[in-house]
Design a protein around this motif. Structure first.
Motif, PDB file in Angstrom:
ATOM      1  N   GLU A  25      91.601  15.603-110.770  1.00 36.90           N
ATOM      2  CA  GLU A  25      91.005  14.093-111.131  1.00 36.90           C
ATOM      3  C   GLU A  25      91.188  14.247-112.593  1.00 36.90           C
ATOM      4  O   GLU A  25      91.111  15.104-113.580  1.00 36.90           O
ATOM      5  N   ILE A  26      91.812  12.859-112.922  1.00 34.10           N
ATOM      6  CA  ILE A  26      91.771  12.622-114.367  1.00 34.10           C
ATOM      7  C   ILE A  26      90.502  11.883-114.866  1.00 34.10           C
ATOM      8  O   ILE A  26      90.333  10.858-114.149  1.00 34.10           O
ATOM      9  N   LEU A  27      89.950  12.484-115.777  1.00 32.43           N
ATOM     10  CA  LEU A  27      88.485  11.854-116.074  1.00 32.43           C
ATOM     11  C   LEU A  27      88.918  10.598-117.183  1.00 32.43           C
ATOM     12  O   LEU A  27      89.755  10.634-117.711  1.00 32.43           O
ATOM     13  N   PRO A  28      87.818   9.706-117.255  1.00 36.74           N
ATOM     14  CA  PRO A  28      87.933   8.629-118.371  1.00 36.74           C
ATOM     15  C   PRO A  28      88.237   9.126-119.742  1.00 36.74           C
ATOM     16  O   PRO A  28      87.968  10.334-120.163  1.00 36.74           O
ATOM     17  N   GLN A  29      89.159   8.698-120.336  1.00 32.58           N
ATOM     18  CA  GLN A  29      89.758   9.263-121.782  1.00 32.58           C
ATOM     19  C   GLN A  29      88.572   9.639-122.567  1.00 32.58           C
ATOM     20  O   GLN A  29      88.566  10.421-123.676  1.00 32.58           O
ATOM     21  N   GLU A  30      87.206   8.820-122.747  1.00 29.69           N
ATOM     22  CA  GLU A  30      86.220   8.983-123.519  1.00 29.69           C
ATOM     23  C   GLU A  30      85.476  10.370-123.495  1.00 29.69           C
ATOM     24  O   GLU A  30      84.852  10.582-124.161  1.00 29.69           O
ATOM     25  N   GLN A  31      85.929  11.063-122.464  1.00 24.48           N
ATOM     26  CA  GLN A  31      85.044  11.918-122.087  1.00 24.48           C
ATOM     27  C   GLN A  31      85.736  13.586-122.567  1.00 24.48           C
ATOM     28  O   GLN A  31      85.067  14.485-122.526  1.00 24.48           O
ATOM     29  N   GLY A  32      86.876  13.592-122.787  1.00 25.45           N
ATOM     30  CA  GLY A  32      87.838  14.829-122.973  1.00 25.45           C
ATOM     31  C   GLY A  32      87.254  15.216-124.247  1.00 25.45           C
ATOM     32  O   GLY A  32      87.161  14.458-125.402  1.00 25.45           O
ATOM     33  N   GLY A  33      87.582  16.643-124.736  1.00 26.68           N
ATOM     34  CA  GLY A  33      87.494  17.070-125.973  1.00 26.68           C
ATOM     35  C   GLY A  33      86.530  18.138-126.282  1.00 26.68           C
ATOM     36  O   GLY A  33      85.150  17.793-126.257  1.00 26.68           O
ATOM     37  N   ASP A  34      86.803  19.553-126.519  1.00 27.24           N
ATOM     38  CA  ASP A  34      86.105  20.426-127.068  1.00 27.24           C
ATOM     39  C   ASP A  34      86.596  21.304-127.851  1.00 27.24           C
ATOM     40  O   ASP A  34      87.484  22.306-127.343  1.00 27.24           O
ATOM     41  N   PRO A  35      86.767  21.158-129.351  1.00 28.42           N
ATOM     42  CA  PRO A  35      87.526  21.940-130.333  1.00 28.42           C
ATOM     43  C   PRO A  35      86.936  23.310-130.188  1.00 28.42           C
ATOM     44  O   PRO A  35      87.454  24.305-130.785  1.00 28.42           O
ATOM     45  N   GLY A  36      85.684  23.787-129.430  1.00 25.33           N
ATOM     46  CA  GLY A  36      85.432  25.167-129.374  1.00 25.33           C
ATOM     47  C   GLY A  36      85.983  25.991-128.227  1.00 25.33           C
ATOM     48  O   GLY A  36      85.872  27.119-128.220  1.00 25.33           O
ATOM     49  N   VAL A  37      86.819  25.318-127.571  1.00 21.65           N
ATOM     50  CA  VAL A  37      87.474  25.943-126.251  1.00 21.65           C
ATOM     51  C   VAL A  37      88.156  27.136-127.004  1.00 21.65           C
ATOM     52  O   VAL A  37      87.971  28.304-126.312  1.00 21.65           O
ATOM     53  N   PHE A  38      89.090  27.077-127.834  1.00 21.44           N
ATOM     54  CA  PHE A  38      89.918  28.351-128.194  1.00 21.44           C
ATOM     55  C   PHE A  38      89.105  29.744-128.551  1.00 21.44           C
ATOM     56  O   PHE A  38      89.165  30.605-128.324  1.00 21.44           O
ATOM     57  N   GLN A  39      87.887  29.332-129.637  1.00 19.38           N
ATOM     58  CA  GLN A  39      87.053  30.340-129.848  1.00 19.38           C
ATOM     59  C   GLN A  39      86.346  31.067-128.627  1.00 19.38           C
ATOM     60  O   GLN A  39      86.251  32.210-128.686  1.00 19.38           O
ATOM     61  N   GLN A  40      86.087  30.279-127.565  1.00 18.24           N
ATOM     62  CA  GLN A  40      85.565  30.703-126.435  1.00 18.24           C
ATOM     63  C   GLN A  40      86.680  31.611-125.591  1.00 18.24           C
ATOM     64  O   GLN A  40      86.302  32.761-125.125  1.00 18.24           O
ATOM     65  N   LEU A  41      87.771  31.333-125.673  1.00 13.28           N
ATOM     66  CA  LEU A  41      88.663  31.876-124.911  1.00 13.28           C
ATOM     67  C   LEU A  41      88.831  33.289-125.708  1.00 13.28           C
ATOM     68  O   LEU A  41      89.245  34.452-124.973  1.00 13.28           O
ATOM     69  N   LEU A  42      88.722  33.185-127.009  1.00 10.85           N
ATOM     70  CA  LEU A  42      89.128  34.557-127.887  1.00 10.85           C
ATOM     71  C   LEU A  42      88.066  35.490-127.379  1.00 10.85           C
ATOM     72  O   LEU A  42      88.291  36.686-127.341  1.00 10.85           O
ATOM     73  N   LYS A  43      86.808  35.062-127.137  1.00 18.25           N
ATOM     74  CA  LYS A  43      85.713  36.198-126.809  1.00 18.25           C
ATOM     75  C   LYS A  43      86.071  36.759-125.434  1.00 18.25           C
ATOM     76  O   LYS A  43      85.427  37.834-125.030  1.00 18.25           O
ATOM     77  N   GLN A  44      87.083  36.270-124.717  1.00 14.66           N
ATOM     78  CA  GLN A  44      87.438  37.143-123.341  1.00 14.66           C
ATOM     79  C   GLN A  44      88.499  37.840-123.587  1.00 14.66           C
ATOM     80  O   GLN A  44      88.920  38.709-122.611  1.00 14.66           O
ATOM     81  N   GLU A  45      89.029  38.059-124.908  1.00 17.54           N
ATOM     82  CA  GLU A  45      90.384  39.055-125.053  1.00 17.54           C
ATOM     83  C   GLU A  45      89.638  40.193-124.784  1.00 17.54           C
ATOM     84  O   GLU A  45      88.729  40.830-125.159  1.00 17.54           O
ATOM     85  N   THR A  46      90.841  41.180-124.327  1.00 20.74           N
ATOM     86  CA  THR A  46      90.398  42.880-124.114  1.00 20.74           C
ATOM     87  C   THR A  46      90.772  43.405-125.452  1.00 20.74           C
ATOM     88  O   THR A  46      90.663  44.702-125.218  1.00 20.74           O
ATOM     89  N   VAL A  47      91.492  42.741-126.455  1.00 15.08           N
ATOM     90  CA  VAL A  47      92.008  43.768-127.314  1.00 15.08           C
ATOM     91  C   VAL A  47      91.533  43.102-128.660  1.00 15.08           C
ATOM     92  O   VAL A  47      91.170  41.918-128.563  1.00 15.08           O
ATOM     93  N   PRO A  48      91.522  43.824-129.935  1.00 19.75           N
ATOM     94  CA  PRO A  48      90.907  43.311-131.097  1.00 19.75           C
ATOM     95  C   PRO A  48      91.672  41.933-131.652  1.00 19.75           C
ATOM     96  O   PRO A  48      92.733  41.667-131.415  1.00 19.75           O
ATOM     97  N   VAL A  49      91.003  40.789-132.054  1.00 22.89           N
ATOM     98  CA  VAL A  49      91.316  39.531-132.030  1.00 22.89           C
ATOM     99  C   VAL A  49      91.427  39.607-133.769  1.00 22.89           C
ATOM    100  O   VAL A  49      90.668  39.676-134.677  1.00 22.89           O
TER     101      VAL A  49
END
Length: 465
Positions: free
Chosen positions: A9-33
């Motif tokens: 599904e493509i959501l209405p354009q008003e709903q997207g966007g979370d600038p914290g996604v990248f930092q959340q992904l970095l927390k899943q890294e298995t090596v030092p960031v």
């Protein structure tokens, strides 16, 4: 394998966007960031920008007088001029500069103008044994020293003068060659601010250009530059990327006056979507991104329990490591695949990371403020001590040919064509603007605002430079 299910599904354009996604992904890294992947956005105001910045010939002339002569600008890579006499010609508005490898191995730069009658000594790059004016034959050696002139008896008045070619400041960083027309400019390394530290582990000095494509674009140079300073346009301009590109979830950072960065997570779906399955993410990033270590989506099957981000990261780790002869066990998934794009003021952008690097450069088309020259370079690595392959030759596309005509760009060509369709239309729309200004997003277009604030300092419009 067959393409995985595209039922999402493509959501209405008003709903997207979370600038914290990248930092959340970095927390899943298995090596030092690395610390430099942390957010670094000082924040900016929200005032509109005048369309005159793009549509006015007078503003273009102000840039020509006060900004271009004062900034460090990327000319080319050292591997493009490996031997004595190899040279590049860099034209910027009214100036033309020859960047040349001397017979002593030193790279120098000179104003491209004969000291006799002013003819350009070189119209294009190439290889020469000396710089000889094709008009009357005044000749300089590869160090810019006057070697000979015609009819010496008739130029006695030049004896005792400095008849060497006027030099231009030139410096290199990781194989990237820059010039600055200002004799008193700050050193290049200082100008680059945080960039040398951020790029310290990526071995760009062992890069080689594997594709170089150039084309004229009917848009002001800033319009073209800014097309790559935000990712929020992907939903409408590049909808095929949404299955694996977190477009509106990007992180935007600035460092000093001259450096900015966007970080767009890859191998994860955009938050504009819902229900994208991991096998589709894997298939599409291989087929559509143009930057991964492989481009055959049908040749890979996602193992059970593994995400596409993990799979792509490990695939890139192995192939990029083999290409460079390095153990990349310490590399984060982010540095192995994400779109981490740095801008060097005024007109160059470089994708960081261990490989799959793209370089953009935008040069004004002489004195035409509504046209520019757009360069794309793709870089690959070679092993330390290995003789690198020769760099790809420039493919200058005719104005009426799309980037997709350049086979060497692969999947990137059609993506650039999508961007280019916006640029000419921007020129038309800016001319026609009744509003007279453009309004930028507070966060997602903060790199653009940062670019204009730095420009204003050079132009004396906002704090001086």
């Amino acid at each position: 394998m067959n393409k995985p299910s595209e039922k999402f599904e493509i959501l209405p354009q008003e709903q997207g966007g979370d600038p914290g996604v990248f930092q959340q992904l970095l927390k899943q890294e298995t090596v030092p960031v690395p610390d430099y992947l942390a957010p670094h956005n000082p924040g900016f105001g929200d005032a509109d920008l005048s369309v005159d910045r793009y549509a006015s010939a007078a503003f273009h002339r102000l840039e020509a007088e006060k900004m271009w002569p004062k900034t460090w600008q990327f000319v080319g890579r050292e591997e493009q001029i490996p031997k004595a006499g190899d040279h590049l010609v860099y034209d910027i508005v009214d100036s033309s500069i020859i960047v040349m490898r001397g017979d002593d191995g030193v790279i120098r730069a000179f104003h491209n103008s004969c000291l006799h009658r002013g003819r350009a000594l070189r119209m294009n790059g190439g290889t020469v044994g000396q710089l000889k004016c094709p008009y009357h034959g005044f000749t300089w050696d590869l160090k810019g020293k006057l070697a000979s002139m015609p009819c010496t008896w008739d130029f006695k008045h030049l004896e005792g003068r400095n008849n060497d070619l006027p030099p231009v400041r030139v410096d290199s960083w990781l194989g990237f060659v820059f010039i600055n027309l200002d004799e008193n400019a700050q050193p290049l390394n200082d100008y680059l601010d945080a960039l040398p530290e951020h790029f310290r582990d990526y071995a760009f000095e062992r890069s080689v250009i594997v594709a170089h494509v150039q084309r004229r674009v009917e848009a002001n140079w800033k319009v073209a530059q800014e097309a790559f300073m935000e990712s929020m346009h992907a939903r409408v301009t590049h909808p095929q990327l949404l299955t694996f590109t977190a477009d509106c979830d990007s992180q935007y950072d600035m460092y000093g006056d001259n450096i900015s960065r966007s970080v767009t997570p890859m191998a994860v779906p955009s938050t504009h979507t819902r229900g994208v399955v991991e096998p589709l993410v894997l298939h599409d990033i291989l087929e559509e991104s143009g930057r991964m270590a492989d481009s055959d989506g049908s040749a890979h099957t996602l193992p059970e329990g593994q995400t596409a981000r993990q799979y792509i990261g490990e695939l890139n780790r192995r192939i990029f490591g083999e290409a460079s002869g390095r153990d990349l066990a310490h590399a984060t998934l982010a540095e192995l695949q994400d779109a981490i794009l740095y801008s060097i003021f005024p007109n160059t952008q470089i994708w960081s990371g261990y490989c799959g690097n793209i370089v953009y450069r935008v040069i004004p088309d002489g004195n035409n403020h509504e046209s520019c020259i757009f360069d794309v370079m793709l870089l690959w690595r070679h092993k330390e001590g290995e003789v690198p392959p020769p760099p790809a030759k420039l493919n200058r596309l005719p104005d009426d040919q799309p980037f997709s005509a350049a086979a060497e760009l692969g999947a990137l060509g059609p993506v650039f064509d999508q961007d280019m369709r916006n640029l000419g239309a921007m020129t038309k729309g800016l001319r026609a603007s009744k509003k007279g200004t453009v309004s930028l997003a507070s966060y997602q277009e903060s790199r653009i605002r940062h670019h204009h604030e730095t420009l204003d300092k050079y132009l004396g419009l906002g704090g001086g430079k």
